[in-house]
Design a protein around this motif. Structure first.
Motif, mmCIF file in Angstrom:
data_model
loop_
_atom_site.group_PDB
_atom_site.id
_atom_site.type_symbol
_atom_site.label_atom_id
_atom_site.label_comp_id
_atom_site.label_asym_id
_atom_site.label_seq_id
_atom_site.Cartn_x
_atom_site.Cartn_y
_atom_site.Cartn_z
ATOM 1 N N VAL A 17 0.952 -1.347 -0.283
ATOM 2 C CA VAL A 17 0.016 0.021 0.182
ATOM 3 C C VAL A 17 0.260 1.504 -0.031
ATOM 4 O O VAL A 17 0.343 2.349 -0.520
ATOM 5 N N ALA A 18 1.809 0.989 0.249
ATOM 6 C CA ALA A 18 2.891 2.400 0.623
ATOM 7 C C ALA A 18 3.065 2.473 -1.030
ATOM 8 O O ALA A 18 3.621 2.420 -1.773
ATOM 9 N N ASP A 19 3.328 4.479 -0.570
ATOM 10 C CA ASP A 19 3.936 5.409 -2.130
ATOM 11 C C ASP A 19 5.348 4.939 -2.548
ATOM 12 O O ASP A 19 6.066 4.851 -2.957
ATOM 13 N N GLU A 20 6.311 3.988 -1.222
ATOM 14 C CA GLU A 20 7.768 4.181 -1.101
ATOM 15 C C GLU A 20 8.076 3.226 0.188
ATOM 16 O O GLU A 20 7.467 2.962 1.427
ATOM 17 N N VAL A 21 9.448 2.997 -0.209
ATOM 18 C CA VAL A 21 9.530 2.017 0.087
ATOM 19 C C VAL A 21 11.207 2.846 1.325
ATOM 20 O O VAL A 21 11.344 2.979 0.199
ATOM 21 N N THR A 22 11.758 3.160 2.523
ATOM 22 C CA THR A 22 12.526 3.571 2.816
ATOM 23 C C THR A 22 13.618 2.696 3.265
ATOM 24 O O THR A 22 13.225 1.639 3.640
ATOM 25 N N ALA A 23 14.729 3.221 3.375
ATOM 26 C CA ALA A 23 15.690 2.303 4.419
ATOM 27 C C ALA A 23 14.577 1.624 6.518
ATOM 28 O O ALA A 23 13.721 2.850 6.687
ATOM 29 N N SER A 24 15.085 0.784 7.282
ATOM 30 C CA SER A 24 14.865 0.511 7.763
ATOM 31 C C SER A 24 14.656 2.126 9.390
ATOM 32 O O SER A 24 15.625 2.819 9.222
ATOM 33 N N ASN A 25 14.281 1.452 9.976
ATOM 34 C CA ASN A 25 14.198 2.610 11.688
ATOM 35 C C ASN A 25 16.531 2.559 11.838
ATOM 36 O O ASN A 25 15.842 4.004 12.839
ATOM 37 N N VAL A 26 16.313 1.713 12.454
ATOM 38 C CA VAL A 26 17.822 1.751 12.869
ATOM 39 C C VAL A 26 19.093 2.273 11.588
ATOM 40 O O VAL A 26 20.249 2.573 12.081
ATOM 41 N N ASP A 27 18.361 2.260 10.418
ATOM 42 C CA ASP A 27 19.104 3.257 9.413
ATOM 43 C C ASP A 27 18.341 4.568 8.945
ATOM 44 O O ASP A 27 19.039 5.165 8.048
ATOM 45 N N ASP A 28 18.021 5.194 9.699
ATOM 46 C CA ASP A 28 17.456 6.439 9.577
ATOM 47 C C ASP A 28 16.645 6.616 8.462
ATOM 48 O O ASP A 28 17.114 7.166 7.766
ATOM 49 N N GLY A 29 15.762 5.765 7.866
ATOM 50 C CA GLY A 29 14.712 5.694 6.917
ATOM 51 C C GLY A 29 14.266 7.216 6.602
ATOM 52 O O GLY A 29 13.749 7.572 5.964
ATOM 53 N N LEU A 30 13.348 7.670 7.938
ATOM 54 C CA LEU A 30 12.838 8.832 7.658
ATOM 55 C C LEU A 30 13.183 9.912 7.541
ATOM 56 O O LEU A 30 13.138 10.389 7.271
ATOM 57 N N ALA A 31 14.337 9.687 8.539
ATOM 58 C CA ALA A 31 15.143 11.352 8.090
ATOM 59 C C ALA A 31 15.683 11.410 6.720
ATOM 60 O O ALA A 31 15.970 11.822 5.736
ATOM 61 N N LEU A 32 16.115 10.300 6.115
ATOM 62 C CA LEU A 32 16.635 9.863 4.712
ATOM 63 C C LEU A 32 14.975 10.524 3.540
ATOM 64 O O LEU A 32 15.580 11.630 2.315
ATOM 65 N N VAL A 33 13.975 10.679 3.147
ATOM 66 C CA VAL A 33 13.442 10.846 3.062
ATOM 67 C C VAL A 33 13.091 12.864 3.068
ATOM 68 O O VAL A 33 13.065 13.314 2.757
#
Length: 270
Positions: A249-265
């Motif tokens: 359902v996601a528009d995008e998949v980022t890195a994991s929570n331990v790899d700063d996925g939120l910040a990367l986006v």
């Protein structure tokens, strides 16, 4: 998408690393986006009393949609702004359905007061033989009849010998649309919310109150209780460590929570 006007994020497994910490990088980008006038809201299954430690790490967060969309909490004022609750008669019916579908399961409920720690002893209550899914629980132990006697923002159903997905599949035919069923822990823990209440409905109320439409919202999550939120947001982002159902359902998949996925986006804009 264009730069978001409202950023919404799940907490555990998304904003926090596996030690329940906000990384320096994530805190910095959240600070920059709020300084730019962009809205920021936590959207979590956590109750209000588990929000202050997260807010303290960010320094700029204020609003938290808690209990999977059932509660809006102002962490600065320490005030519950609104709550959607399951009525006692529905709790009783749900307990009967759980006993039929999941013999031997344990029950607990989350309640709220006017603030995070108001009437703290009665906010999280569980049956004496309820087996907790996390260490150091902060519950009071009560009988099942007392547990079901007052409105609650969430009913927790525990069957550690099953997966949470198996539990939902067994319960759903019996409860229908009387409550919303989801889970944020895959190991035998189902969370029931008032009918039609999800993280998406809670986030939608926040967005409406701030004058932001769906297209201006970006949302991050990692578990099935984030599904509706990721579908609703203009841009839904699944973490690399997410439950497989989110990838569909996601528009995008980022890195994991331990790899700063939120910040990367978010660093694309801030």
């Amino acid at each position: 998408m264009q730069a978001p006007r409202l950023v919404a994020t799940d907490v555990d497994g998304t904003l926090l690393d596996n030690d329940e910490r906000v990384s320096v990088r994530a805190a910095a980008v959240v600070g920059r986006l709020t300084a730019a006038g962009v809205g920021f809201v936590l959207v979590t299954g956590r109750p209000p009393r588990w929000i202050p430690p997260v807010v303290q790490q960010l320094g700029v967060a204020r609003l938290a949609v808690c209990a999977n969309g059932a509660v809006l909490y102002d962490a600065v004022e320490d005030r519950v702004l609104w709550a959607r609750q399951i009525a006692p008669e529905t709790l009783i019916d749900l307990a009967a359905a759980a006993a039929e579908a999941l013999p031997g399961c344990g029950l607990a409920v989350e309640r709220v007061g006017t603030g995070a720690f108001d009437d703290a002893a009665a906010q999280f209550v569980a049956e004496p033989d309820y087996r907790h899914a996390w260490p150091n629980p902060d519950n009071a132990s009560v009988s099942r009849s007392e547990l079901l006697a007052r409105p609650a923002v969430k009913l927790l159903i525990r069957a550690p010998e099953m997966t949470s997905g198996e539990m939902v599949a067994a319960l759903r035919p019996l409860v229908g649309d009387a409550v919303d069923l989801t889970f944020s822990n895959p190991r035998g823990l189902v969370e029931a919310s008032p009918p039609g209440i999800t993280k998406a409905t809670g986030l939608a109320e926040v967005a409406q109150g701030t004058g932001v439409d769906t297209d201006g919202v970006i949302a991050f999550g990692d578990m099935p209780n984030d599904l509706e939120m990721l579908r609703w947001a203009g841009h839904g982002v699944a973490m690399g460590n997410a439950h497989p159902t989110l990838f569909d359902v996601a528009d995008e998949v980022t890195a994991s929570n331990v790899d700063d996925g939120l910040a990367l986006v978010l660093e694309r804009w801030f």
